[in-house]
Design a protein around this motif. Sequence first.
Motif, PDB file in Angstrom:
ATOM      1  N   SER A   8       0.823  -1.208   0.000  1.00  0.00           N
ATOM      2  CA  SER A   8       0.000   0.000   0.000  1.00  0.00           C
ATOM      3  C   SER A   8       0.856   1.256   0.000  1.00  0.00           C
ATOM      4  O   SER A   8       0.575   2.221  -0.720  1.00  0.00           O
ATOM      5  CB  SER A   8      -0.934  -0.015   1.210  1.00  0.00           C
ATOM      6  N   SER A  11       2.467   1.615  -3.430  1.00  0.00           N
ATOM      7  CA  SER A  11       1.435   2.053  -4.366  1.00  0.00           C
ATOM      8  C   SER A  11       1.172   3.549  -4.232  1.00  0.00           C
ATOM      9  O   SER A  11       1.111   4.277  -5.229  1.00  0.00           O
ATOM     10  CB  SER A  11       0.143   1.264  -4.120  1.00  0.00           C
ATOM     11  N   ARG A  15       1.983   6.442  -7.103  1.00  0.00           N
ATOM     12  CA  ARG A  15       0.946   7.360  -7.590  1.00  0.00           C
ATOM     13  C   ARG A  15       1.399   8.813  -7.436  1.00  0.00           C
ATOM     14  O   ARG A  15       1.239   9.620  -8.348  1.00  0.00           O
ATOM     15  CB  ARG A  15      -0.357   7.124  -6.841  1.00  0.00           C
ATOM     16  N   GLU A  44      -6.920   1.517  -9.768  1.00  0.00           N
ATOM     17  CA  GLU A  44      -6.176   0.314 -10.142  1.00  0.00           C
ATOM     18  C   GLU A  44      -5.670   0.349 -11.581  1.00  0.00           C
ATOM     19  O   GLU A  44      -5.138  -0.642 -12.069  1.00  0.00           O
ATOM     20  CB  GLU A  44      -7.068  -0.921  -9.956  1.00  0.00           C
ATOM     21  N   VAL A  47      -1.591   0.916 -10.658  1.00  0.00           N
ATOM     22  CA  VAL A  47      -1.062  -0.019  -9.670  1.00  0.00           C
ATOM     23  C   VAL A  47      -2.137  -1.045  -9.356  1.00  0.00           C
ATOM     24  O   VAL A  47      -3.243  -0.700  -8.995  1.00  0.00           O
ATOM     25  CB  VAL A  47      -0.638   0.721  -8.379  1.00  0.00           C
ATOM     26  N   VAL A  52       3.261  -3.527 -10.259  1.00  0.00           N
ATOM     27  CA  VAL A  52       2.988  -2.347 -11.086  1.00  0.00           C
ATOM     28  C   VAL A  52       2.605  -2.802 -12.486  1.00  0.00           C
ATOM     29  O   VAL A  52       3.228  -3.694 -13.051  1.00  0.00           O
ATOM     30  CB  VAL A  52       4.238  -1.440 -11.162  1.00  0.00           C
TER      31      VAL A  52
END
Length: 179
Positions: A8, A11, A15, A44, A47, A52
């Motif tokens: 998380s 990710s 972003r 989504e 990611v 990825v």
Amino acid sequence: MIPGLLASEVSTALREFIVTGFETETPPFKGEFQRLVEEQQGGEAFVKGPYVSVGLPFIKGQSRRDFFSSFETEHPPYAHQEQAWQRLGSDRQALNTLVATGTGSGKTECFMYPVLDHCQRTASKGIKAIVIYPMNALATDQAKRFAKEIHQQPVLKGLRVGLFVGGDGQGTQAMGRTR
């Protein structure tokens, strides 16, 4: 270290990196990176899980590989390729066309297949098309793609394509099967 929590965090960091590094203020693209990275497919689109994905959601076209009457394309077209082919097809008056789409979306195919179709349909001898690239490396790479396509399509077998790099005449090459 909890893998789910770490994934998380990675990710979120990815972003933020994409949005801050590539977002533009230029209309009509302003906010598009953020929309792609954070909103599309519930966040989504870029990611997915702990890995990825760089595959972008390009829209498939309506045509199949037989868009051109004398040869088939390697893959069915995306919608933007199909639109370009409709505007550039040699069975009609070609229209000015600008293609602005992401990396890996097939921009080369937008013009390569119409150029090859035009060259194949035009029976007269002589230069039928000139393609200009801003960098020698790009020209060389694209020349390989043209050569590969010409050698894969029986109907294009008579086409001769050349590559000119530099201003002294020493960079002129005739294309073979791979170049």
